[in-house]
Write a protein that holds these residues in place. Structure first.
Motif, PDB file in Angstrom:
ATOM      1  N   GLY A  91      -1.402  -9.617  -0.289  1.00  0.00           N
ATOM      2  CA  GLY A  91      -0.510  -8.908   0.744  1.00  0.00           C
ATOM      3  C   GLY A  91       0.353  -8.134   0.495  1.00  0.00           C
ATOM      4  N   TYR A  92       0.883  -8.057  -1.148  1.00  0.00           N
ATOM      5  CA  TYR A  92       1.587  -6.709  -1.197  1.00  0.00           C
ATOM      6  C   TYR A  92       0.855  -5.609  -1.458  1.00  0.00           C
ATOM      7  CZ  TYR A  92       3.533  -3.446  -4.739  1.00  0.00           C
ATOM      8  OH  TYR A  92       3.841  -2.408  -5.166  1.00  0.00           O
ATOM      9  N   MET A  93      -0.555  -5.635  -2.098  1.00  0.00           N
ATOM     10  CA  MET A  93      -1.150  -4.650  -2.084  1.00  0.00           C
ATOM     11  C   MET A  93      -1.664  -4.015  -0.692  1.00  0.00           C
ATOM     12  SD  MET A  93      -1.712  -3.958  -5.316  1.00  0.00           S
ATOM     13  CE  MET A  93      -1.780  -4.429  -7.051  1.00  0.00           C
ATOM     14  N   ALA A  94      -1.778  -4.945   0.297  1.00  0.00           N
ATOM     15  CA  ALA A  94      -2.166  -4.632   1.410  1.00  0.00           C
ATOM     16  C   ALA A  94      -1.025  -3.803   2.259  1.00  0.00           C
ATOM     17  CB  ALA A  94      -2.642  -5.828   2.346  1.00  0.00           C
ATOM     18  N   TYR A  95       0.187  -4.348   1.996  1.00  0.00           N
ATOM     19  CA  TYR A  95       1.414  -3.929   2.587  1.00  0.00           C
ATOM     20  C   TYR A  95       1.654  -2.364   1.953  1.00  0.00           C
ATOM     21  CZ  TYR A  95       6.356  -2.587   2.926  1.00  0.00           C
ATOM     22  OH  TYR A  95       7.519  -1.869   3.044  1.00  0.00           O
ATOM     23  N   SER A  96       1.383  -2.159   0.687  1.00  0.00           N
ATOM     24  CA  SER A  96       1.529  -0.906   0.060  1.00  0.00           C
ATOM     25  C   SER A  96       0.642   0.123   0.698  1.00  0.00           C
ATOM     26  CB  SER A  96       1.220  -0.932  -1.446  1.00  0.00           C
ATOM     27  OG  SER A  96      -0.262  -0.868  -1.926  1.00  0.00           O
TER      28      SER A  96
END
Length: 794
Positions: free
Chosen positions: A171-176
């Motif tokens: 999810g963090y990667m997607a948010y970035s």
């Protein structure tokens, strides 16, 4: 005196011995034998000259369990920080200054989504079992070994890693990737507060008639600005990988020297120490892969074997909408949705704070998604801003997708794997030894009502924020074995054969055009050597394109020294070489021009947010060519400025800044002295820890949106490189066991390890190293061998 000196020498020796023992206990074990519970058979781990593990197991579960163990040896602190950032748990170890970042990530809903997704996963599926074995390997390492040095410095307690942690990091990667989060507030402000004439510079399809403007008060604009800034700052301060762009291309055998396809890839990611990718060769009977892994992920995001390989780039599709909700004046817990007042859902969470009291949160959700201005706490304005995000709203079996992609030896299997990647949007570029090349823009693209422009904040009380469905994957942009003989993916806007419009925050076309121009030359046969030169290309047509409208305005009333400098710019081909002065002049002028034209209208906060967006790159050439743009007038003066006066003022400000920064001699304004790369460790932001943990600084060639995309933020000199090629990979499928690559820093994240920074200088020199694959090659380059044996629990 002699007796005292002897005592002092003994004391120093004892302290030194203790320090050596302490630091040595933190190092990875790469020789000997270790018992590992739950293994079915011994596993061999051979380490090559770069510290890359080559894992040979007898079955799949043992392979992934061994990968988890050795990955943790080298990257446990990175794993810990990634899960804490994604789950909003940094303040517990870094203190009150990280509360705002934690509140933001809790508000995004990544943590809650990951927990719910983990609970419903099929534990018996092959991808789930692979993840379970991998996490077990990590946890066994963590339980049995001293904590990393960073754990001791920060007082981080050990706790098991879980499936929800892995899903949170995804999810963090997607948010970035989510540029909309940082872009839509700025564009909406320009539209609603400045007007259509100002918006023209951004090349957006804006139709004043029929555009629904949410009613936003002054404190709501402040909210949006603070959210955009907090979003950007959270990524910058984390000191952890953030996806920014990428290059990838595949060339068919008809266009290569070897007669087989050639695959090239270099994902562009924020630099950090340790680097994002962990390389490992994995094998058990019937499976082998040389892969690049992210923290807490057992399946490779990039990889190849003897039969096929792939790389990825960011699709840049807009999969996140910000939506201004209409509150019920009689009930602040209701919003207007599809013709009626509906209740906001809410949940309570608590942020633990090191050295402080816990912070309690109430996080709300409308039918459109999380209310993101809850990230601002009690200071938030009255209008709830919801976030519709494909990552939260789709099934998104991304673990399954890459598990299958790790095994996709045919076009049909690769296509089926790509179809499972729903968010974030990724371009998968693929090739095999049979001669196939393919590209799939992988994402579940939302349908939006006709006429809705998602570049702006949408009105939640109308139907424009609705998502009636998704585009079928078959309509996504994609190509398989195109007749031209090559595929290029460089974050540019794709043109799908289906003709559907795909909103997005795409990068400048110049980088893709430069790659395409070279690959289109059918006189060239491609091999590993000229492919290296293409990946390391430091040029771009963007600079000369922007300067074409500016230079004629600077030719009058200038000194002899300025004439010399302007001539350098006029003759500049866009290359960002280390000894060049023109790239220094150009990049300083870009900032000063933006500052002089736009800061007065936007104010400091919105202006700073604009500098971090991709839409600025598109806007500047359009603005420079438009003499009548209202941006040219400075609102802070009684006179009305024109384009020529603003451009001249920007030029003079550029020279003044470079003189004050780099000295009065323009010959010393070389790119190498002002454009540098430092790989920052999360602890390297504090002195004197920066001297220990950070790697660099290095003089950096390349620049913003060149193929060798060592990119800095738009701003005044000197420039720190923020992101660039996180690895450079080249695979000729005539000899796929002799692939080339490079790590920007080193394989290990353990301070004082021989592989902590051993590739950093070679990377800056543009060198490549072999990725050992064949049994003979691995054996010839093995430096250490670790055997993992079934433990007593077996």
């Amino acid at each position: 005196m002699k007796r005292s000196l002897k005592v002092l020498v003994v004391a120093i020796a004892a302290v030194s011995a203790g320090a050596w023992w302490y630091l040595d206990s933190k190092q990875a074990q790469r020789d000997g034998a270790v018992d590992l519970d739950h293994l079915q058979a011994p596993v061999s781990v051979r380490y090559d000259e770069r510290g890359v593990p080559h894992i040979q197991a007898q079955n799949e579960a043992d392979m992934y369990r061994a990968l988890g163990y050795v990955h943790a040896q080298d990257r446990l602190f990175q794993m810990e920080m990634m899960r804490r950032l994604a789950r909003g748990e940094l303040a517990a170890v870094l203190g009150p200054k990280l509360v705002d970042t934690d509140r933001l990530f809790r508000t995004l809903g990544i943590r809650a989504h990951a927990d719910a997704y983990a609970a419903k996963m099929d534990a018996n599926s092959a991808p789930s079992q692979a993840l379970a074995a991998y996490l077990d390997g990590i946890n066994q390492y963590q339980t049995r070994h001293p904590a990393p040095l960073e754990f001791d410095i920060l007082g981080i307690p050990k706790r098991p890693f879980t499936t929800a942690d892995t899903l949170s990091v995804a999810g963090y990667m997607a948010y970035s990737f989510a540029a909309a989060f940082r872009t839509e507030p700025v564009l909406t402000y320009v539209r609603d507060e400045l007007g259509a004439d100002y918006l023209k510079a951004f090349d957006l399809a804006w139709h004043p008639e029929g555009v629904l403007k949410p009613s936003l008060a002054a404190n709501d604009w402040s909210d949006l600005n603070r959210i955009a800034r907090l979003s950007q700052q959270a990524l910058e301060d984390a000191g952890l990988p953030q996806f920014e762009g990428s290059n990838a291309w595949a060339v068919s055998g008809s266009r290569t020297t070897s007669g087989k396809p050639l695959l090239a890839g270099d994902p562009h990611i924020r630099f950090a120490a340790p680097a994002v990718w962990y390389e490992a060769q994995l094998a058990y009977p019937g499976f082998e892969l040389y892969g690049h892994h992210q923290a807490l992920n057992p399946v490779a995001s990039l990889g190849h074997n003897r039969d096929f390989g792939w790389s990825i780039t960011m699709f840049q599709n807009d999969d996140l909408d910000l939506i201004a909700e209409k509150l019920n004046p009689d009930n602040p817990n209701q919003v207007w949705y599809q013709g009626q007042w509906v209740e906001l859902q809410s949940r309570a969470e608590q942020i633990e704070v090191k050295g402080g009291e816990p912070v309690s949160l109430t996080l709300r959700r409308s039918p459109h998604g999380p209310i993101i201005n809850d990230a601002l706490g009690a200071t938030a304005g009255k209008t709830p801003i919801a976030m519709w995000w494909a990552f939260l709203e789709t099934e998104n079996p991304i673990l399954d997708a890459f598990y299958q992609l790790n095994r996709a030896d045919s076009l049909s299997k690769a296509r089926a794997a790509a179809e499972k990647i729903q968010a974030p949007g990724l371009n998968v570029v693929w090739a095999n030894t049979k001669g196939d090349i393919g590209w799939w823009a992988a994402a579940q693209l939302p349908l939006r009502p006709a006429g809705v422009n998602p570049n702006f904040i949408l009105d939640g009380s109308s139907s424009e924020a609705d998502k009636p469905g998704f585009v079928p994957f078959s309509a996504n942009p994609q190509e398989e074995n195109p007749s031209r003989g090559y595929i290029v993916s460089a974050n540019h806007q794709p043109v799908p054969a289906s003709g559907i419009e795909i909103p997005g925050y795409y990068n400048l076309p110049d980088r893709a055009q430069r790659l395409d121009q070279r690959l289109a030359d059918d006189r060239v046969k491609w091999d590993l050597n000229n492919s290296q030169a293409l990946q390391l290309d430091n040029g771009s047509g963007y600079g000369p394109r922007l300067l074409k409208s500016l230079l004629p305005l600077l030719q009058t009333d200038i000194s002899a020294e300025e004439q010399v400098l302007l001539k350098q710019l006029a003759n500049w081909n866009g290359d960002h070489t280390l000894n060049g002065v023109a790239p220094t002049l150009f990049n300083q002028l870009v900032y000063q021009l933006t500052d002089a034209a736009m800061r007065d209208e936007l104010g400091d906060s919105f202006f700073d947010n604009l500098l971090a967006t991709r839409v600025l790159d598109v806007a500047l050439p359009r603005l420079a060519a438009d003499a009548d743009s209202p941006w040219w007038d400075n609102r802070n003066t009684p006179a009305k400025e024109d384009r020529a006066s603003i451009v001249k003022a920007a030029w003079q400000a550029s020279l003044a800044h470079l003189r004050s920064t780099a000295g009065n001699d323009p010959a010393k304004w070389q790119w190498s002295t002002l454009h540098t790369l430092t790989h920052e460790h999360p602890l390297g932001k504090q002195q004197p820890l920066d001297k220990l943990f950070n790697v660099g600084a290095f003089a950096a060639p390349g620049g913003h949106e060149t193929p060798n995309n060592l990119s800095h933020r738009v701003g005044p000199a000197p420039w720190s490189v923020v992101y660039g090629p996180s690895t450079r990979r080249l695979i000729d499928f005539a000899q796929p066991t002799q692939a080339l690559g490079i790590n920007p820093v080193g394989q290990s994240g353990v301070l004082f390890d021989a592989h902590y920074r051993d590739q950093a200088k070679a990377y800056m020199r543009g060198e490549y190293v072999p990725q050992h694959f064949s049994a003979e090659d691995v054996a010839a380059n093995t430096r250490h061998t670790l055997t993992l044996n079934p433990g007593p629990a077996h």
